[in-house]
Design an enzyme around this catalytic site. Structure first.
Site, PDB file in Angstrom:
ATOM      1  N   CYS A   1      -3.762   1.643   6.627  1.00 44.53           N
ATOM      2  CA  CYS A   1      -4.140   1.084   7.931  1.00 44.53           C
ATOM      3  C   CYS A   1      -4.613   2.166   8.898  1.00 44.53           C
ATOM      4  O   CYS A   1      -5.280   1.867   9.888  1.00 44.53           O
ATOM      5  CB  CYS A   1      -2.985   0.299   8.533  1.00 44.53           C
TER       6      CYS A   1
ATOM      7  N   GLU B   1       3.579  -3.800  12.373  1.00 40.30           N
ATOM      8  CA  GLU B   1       2.594  -2.739  12.138  1.00 40.30           C
ATOM      9  C   GLU B   1       1.497  -3.385  11.318  1.00 40.30           C
ATOM     10  O   GLU B   1       1.697  -3.718  10.151  1.00 40.30           O
ATOM     11  CB  GLU B   1       3.252  -1.568  11.408  1.00 40.30           C
TER      12      GLU B   1
ATOM     13  N   GLU C   1       7.715   2.571  15.476  1.00 38.24           N
ATOM     14  CA  GLU C   1       8.637   2.984  14.427  1.00 38.24           C
ATOM     15  C   GLU C   1       8.696   4.504  14.397  1.00 38.24           C
ATOM     16  O   GLU C   1       7.871   5.179  14.996  1.00 38.24           O
ATOM     17  CB  GLU C   1       8.174   2.440  13.072  1.00 38.24           C
TER      18      GLU C   1
ATOM     19  N   ASN D   1       0.816  -1.222   0.000  1.00 34.47           N
ATOM     20  CA  ASN D   1       0.000   0.000   0.000  1.00 34.47           C
ATOM     21  C   ASN D   1       0.851   1.274   0.000  1.00 34.47           C
ATOM     22  O   ASN D   1       0.478   2.262  -0.627  1.00 34.47           O
ATOM     23  CB  ASN D   1      -0.997  -0.007   1.161  1.00 34.47           C
TER      24      ASN D   1
END
Length: 454
Positions: A261, A227, A430, A129
């Site tokens: 997301c 993630e 992150e 994505n």
């Protein structure tokens, strides 16, 4: 061979060899050798080379952006931002190389210090994505901390990753320090996860696959950052600036065709403002321009694949009430911007991650009800709160279980602030000021200052 299709036209644009387990073994061996030399280099030299890598990426932003449009169907504006984000991440990480400091801890009888040492070889499994920036989220700080990186891009989007590896060599990074291995998840991905000489895995993708990777890493007590999915709320209180909230809502879940997301796909609106908000939202959705990603006017492009299009269709079937925009017909994986209304709060479209340009609107009665609805999902990645009441904004921010929240905004990601999720949205953080330390091991050293016993 991996086939790369243009999502806007369904045309074949490239075929790429798929890595085998033997390819992974060889790459890890090469990376381990390169990493030892890289870790031994002076911090200033590592920082200089990473800045040079950033500069080379900057020289190729337009090329990388157009490659991203071709393989991922992103709008040209988004793709330019993504290539620029890789540049910025490398610059930011380079600035941390010489500040990767340990500590001196007061102890009796001597001196105690900590040293942050690189892990070794890091495996990065990136999604389709946001192929460039998410790959760089891990690659840049891992390299800055003295590690080697093997990047496995998604099967559908390997082209920008391969080009970045070429640019790394052109910038002067040591050979084999940053390698890209296109391949399938079950073959190349699993080989990377299972390899005993890979010290850490960074994975971005579905919660289902993340759980499987986590289980495999557990057998080796291998470090991992995950993630994963999201079903983020967009909470609109009646006292909010409804015009601003409605105007900002479309791209909060339509950016990247909803394949994000962090997409705010659960629009929660206080009941007293519900009708007014929908009246404002309707024209905003209907006016979204969906079409050719290379057209500067386009706001939303196609979905990534036929499989993803079929998945989105299964959630937003004809006959459901709501607001629907327009999308091209003919070749390409197109789906119109869609907002569903009148659905139960526990309907699949209201609680499951769709990963497409579909959101639901649910009414709530008061602050407590808003918080209940916001937390009524297994995920906890992101979300937004719209209100003029500062106290309410702070209370709601503390009560919503998510890693990244915005008040009167939909911003989720900045490379200088931490990013990650609660619950089944992931594990670890992150980006931000601590990004480099996530790729280090802490060594404690005690030095006695007492003389030998007489």
């Amino acid at each position: 061979m991996l086939q790369v299709l243009n999502p806007a036209t369904e045309e074949l644009v490239a075929t790429v060899p798929a890595a085998t387990p033997a390819d992974v073994d060889a790459a890890v061996a090469r990376a381990a050798t390169a990493q030892r030399g890289w870790a031994a280099a002076a911090p200033a030299d590592r920082a200089r080379l990473l800045r040079r890598f950033a500069a080379v990426v900057d020289e190729h932003v337009e090329e990388l952006a157009r490659l991203e449009v071709t393989e991922a169907g992103h709008t040209l504006g988004n793709a330019r931002w993504e290539a620029g984000n890789v540049r910025d991440l490398l610059d930011f990480a380079a600035g941390g190389v010489e500040r990767l400091n340990g500590r001196q801890i007061p102890v009796a009888g001597g001196l105690d210090i900590t040293i942050l040492e690189p892990l070794g070889v890091v495996g990065v499994i990136a999604p389709w994505n946001f192929p460039m920036p998410i790959a760089a989220w891990a690659t840049a700080p891992a390299l800055a901390a003295g590690n080697a990186v093997i990047l496995k891009p998604a099967e559908t989007t390997p082209l920008t990753a391969l080009r970045l590896a070429e640019l790394a060599l052109a910038a002067g990074l040591p050979e084999h320090l940053f390698q890209v291995l296109p391949g399938t998840g079950p073959v190349a991905g699993n080989a990377l996860v299972e390899h005993p000489d890979v010290a850490k895995i960074v994975f971005t993708g579905s919660t289902r696959v993340g759980k499987s990777i986590m289980a495999t890493c557990a057998a080796q007590v291998k470090r991992i950052t995950l993630e994963l999915g999201g079903k983020s709320p967009n909470i609109v209180f009646a006292d909010a600036d409804l015009e601003a909230a409605a105007a900002a809502t479309p791209m909060s879940f339509l950016d990247n065709s909803g394949q994000d997301c962090c997409a705010r796909t659960r629009i929660l609106v206080e009941r007293s403002a519900y009708d007014r908000f929908l009246a404002l939202l309707t024209p905003a959705i209907e006016e979204i321009v969906v079409g050719d990603p290379l057209d500067e006017r386009t706001q939303m492009g196609p979905l990534i694949s036929r499989a993803q299009l079929d998945r989105v269709r299964s959630y937003a079937t004809d006959g459901l009430d709501g607001i629907r925009g327009k999308a091209p017909e003919g070749p390409g994986f197109w789906f119109p911007p869609t907002v569903l209304t009148g659905v139960p709060e526990d309907a699949p479209c209201a609680v499951e991650e769709i990963f497409g340009p579909v959101a639901v609107v649910l009414p709530f009665d008061d602050e407590a009800d808003a918080i209940r609805l916001a937390n009524a999902t297994e995920y906890g990645l992101s979300g937004s709160i719209w209100t003029r009441d500062v106290g309410r904004a702070l209370r709601t921010s503390r009560a919503v279980r998510a890693g990244n929240l915005s008040v009167n905004s939909h911003s989720s990601v900045r490379y200088w602030t931490p990013f990650g999720g609660y619950r089944q949205s992931g594990l670890g953080r992150e980006l931000g000021p601590d990004a480099l330390t996530a790729f280090t091991e802490t060594k404690n050293v005690f030095i006695s200052t007492e003389g030998p016993a007489l």
